[in-house]
Scaffold this active site. Structure first.
Site, PDB file in Angstrom:
ATOM      1  N   HIS A 107      -7.917  -4.190 -30.373  1.00  0.00           N
ATOM      2  CA  HIS A 107      -7.532  -4.383 -29.246  1.00  0.00           C
ATOM      3  C   HIS A 107      -6.693  -3.099 -28.504  1.00  0.00           C
ATOM      4  O   HIS A 107      -5.687  -2.774 -29.348  1.00  0.00           O
ATOM      5  CB  HIS A 107      -6.377  -5.636 -29.597  1.00  0.00           C
ATOM      6  CG  HIS A 107      -5.594  -5.967 -28.399  1.00  0.00           C
ATOM      7  ND1 HIS A 107      -5.869  -6.782 -27.330  1.00  0.00           N
ATOM      8  CD2 HIS A 107      -4.330  -5.441 -28.043  1.00  0.00           C
ATOM      9  CE1 HIS A 107      -4.926  -6.940 -26.506  1.00  0.00           C
ATOM     10  NE2 HIS A 107      -4.005  -6.225 -26.629  1.00  0.00           N
TER      11      HIS A 107
ATOM     12  N   GLY B  99      -1.406 -15.798 -23.515  1.00  0.00           N
ATOM     13  CA  GLY B  99      -2.726 -16.596 -24.568  1.00  0.00           C
ATOM     14  C   GLY B  99      -3.176 -18.026 -23.626  1.00  0.00           C
ATOM     15  O   GLY B  99      -2.269 -18.467 -22.741  1.00  0.00           O
TER      16      GLY B  99
ATOM     17  N   ASP C 226     -11.666 -15.413 -26.128  1.00  0.00           N
ATOM     18  CA  ASP C 226     -10.025 -15.251 -26.436  1.00  0.00           C
ATOM     19  C   ASP C 226      -9.167 -16.250 -26.565  1.00  0.00           C
ATOM     20  O   ASP C 226      -8.284 -16.199 -25.887  1.00  0.00           O
ATOM     21  CB  ASP C 226      -9.463 -14.249 -25.223  1.00  0.00           C
ATOM     22  CG  ASP C 226      -8.629 -13.232 -26.004  1.00  0.00           C
ATOM     23  OD1 ASP C 226      -8.507 -13.293 -27.053  1.00  0.00           O
ATOM     24  OD2 ASP C 226      -7.853 -12.574 -25.248  1.00  0.00           O
TER      25      ASP C 226
END
Length: 432
Positions: free
Chosen positions: A187, A332, A313
């Protein structure tokens, strides 16, 4: 249904992204694998020992392989379990989940890898693979035992949504991973440059009065990583590229022949920073949603093959962490169950063809991770989905199978629903 009995999926639009082919016909499953496929397979030509399902002209394709999902278990079962994640995955056409090591404790020890894989075998209805931590405790300071974790079954190595800022640690990890032919997934977001930013830096952030994260925070760390890959010769995958600057870095790296691949998230190819309007915390993700120009560039990069894969994701967050002021809310969004439906937006608007979308969702992830799947070839495992790409619906997040309901597509108008999902030839989902 008796899984030992051969099964014919008849009257389907057979769509194989690996072969880049599409034809009408049937597919025969025997002993959990694809025994035959083609236009010659119809309900009228098989014997009474073969069960038949009429797909009613719907699309039959390989199951999706999601390279990046937070599953919560162990330690955060209130957010998600392997069981609930697998139920959501099956309903969304995902037959393989690759979970990140952001658990409690993190997956940085062979015993935890073993626990996750055993737990998945006991409770999950789709295939589950685990990625191990790249550094101990996900702290970015000390490399994990890559060899031992790989022997325990870790599929790749990552620190999840955390970036390894220490270049020496990253170099050492790439070197050791090369010796074990292991894949590092990273990431890329420079945490110092990102600072206290909470969305994409630009005019829109200024209008909302929110601190921004510049695209350079992503591109600069990706550029560093490309230089380290060139130095070490390691296998590297950029977890979520989201901006044009990163695409330029990735293009040069591939032109130079580096062993690099990349994915982006379904959120970044179907949403942009404007979707945050009204301070919608369900659209707060990391990296942040970017400008529309970046989104369009990402879609084109998938079409060109520069960006290899699309991931969900999937990152469940509960009410306590999302029902907060935007700057304080957790990053998120959930995505396992909606990834295909959201991705079909790109097909319906002409941005991608169906084969291109399915390659990014199944074939390329299988190739990158060296997993079976992503193909309808004879002898391949029968991980298969049947779906209608045109059925319209309005998403009700409360009805999603994930434990948390933080979907950025809540109340969105979408088209395309999975009718059936098969894992190793066994039907694990049927839409009623």
């Amino acid at each position: 249904m008796n899984s030992a009995r051969p099964l014919l999926l008849a009257n389907a639009l057979l769509t194989d992204p690996a072969a880049r082919s599409q034809q009408r016909g049937g597919l025969l499953i025997r002993d959990g694998v694809i025994a035959d496929i083609g236009p010659h397979l119809t309900a009228g030509v098989v014997g009474p020992d073969i069960a038949v399902i009429d797909c009613e002209g719907q699309i039959l394709a390989p199951g999706l392989i999601d390279m990046r999902a937070v599953t919560g278990e162990p330690g955060a079962e209130h957010r998600e379990t392997l069981a609930t994640a697998s139920q959501a995955a099956a309903a969304g056409g995902v037959t393989t989940i690759v979970c990140t090591p952001e658990t409690h404790p993190p997956i940085d020890d062979p015993a935890v890898v073993d626990f996750v894989l055993r737990r998945a075998r006991d409770t999950a209805i789709v295939h589950v693979h685990a990625m191990a931590a790249l550094t101990k405790g996900l702290a970015g300071q000390e490399m994990t035992e890559i060899g031992l974790l790989g022997e325990a079954g870790a599929l790749a190595f990552t620190d999840g949504a955390r970036s390894v800022m220490n270049a020496r640690v990253m170099r050492r990890a790439l070197t050791y991973a090369r010796d074990f032919d292991a894949l590092i997934i990273h990431h890329t977001q420079d945490k110092d440059l990102a600072g206290d930013g909470v969305m994409n830096e630009g005019e829109f952030a200024s209008r909302l009065g929110l601190p921004g994260i510049p695209a350079e925070a992503e591109a600069m760390l990706l550029e560093r990583d490309m230089r380290l890959v060139a130095l070490t010769g390691g296998r590297y995958h950029a977890a979520t590229v989201t901006c044009r600057a990163s695409l330029n870095v990735l293009r040069r790296a591939k032109q130079d022949g580096l062993n690099v691949t990349a994915s982006t998230s379904i959120n970044h190819v179907t949403l942009n920073e404007n979707d945050i309007d009204g301070f919608r915390t369900f659209c707060k993700v990391s990296p942040p949603l970017r400008h529309e120009d970046d989104r369009l560039a990402l879609v084109q990069a998938i079409k060109d093959g520069l960006v290899d894969a699309i991931v969900s994701d999937h990152n469940p967050q509960d009410v306590e962490t999302k029902r907060q002021p935007f700057a304080e809310a957790a990053d998120g969004a959930i995505g396992l169950e909606t990834m295909l439906s959201a991705g079909l937006r790109l097909v319906h608007d002409g941005s991608l063809d169906l084969i291109g979308l399915l390659r990014a969702l199944s074939t390329r992830p299988a190739e990158i991770l060296r997993l079976p799947g992503g193909t309808l070839g004879k002898g391949a495992g029968a991980d298969i989905i049947v779906f209608d790409p045109d059925v319209p619906f309005v998403l009700d997040a409360a009805k999603l199978r994930s434990r948390c309901k933080n979907s950025p597509f809540d109340e969105a108008r979408l088209s395309g629903l999975v009718s059936r999902t098969f894992v190793s030839g066994k039907q694990v989902f049927e839409r009623s």
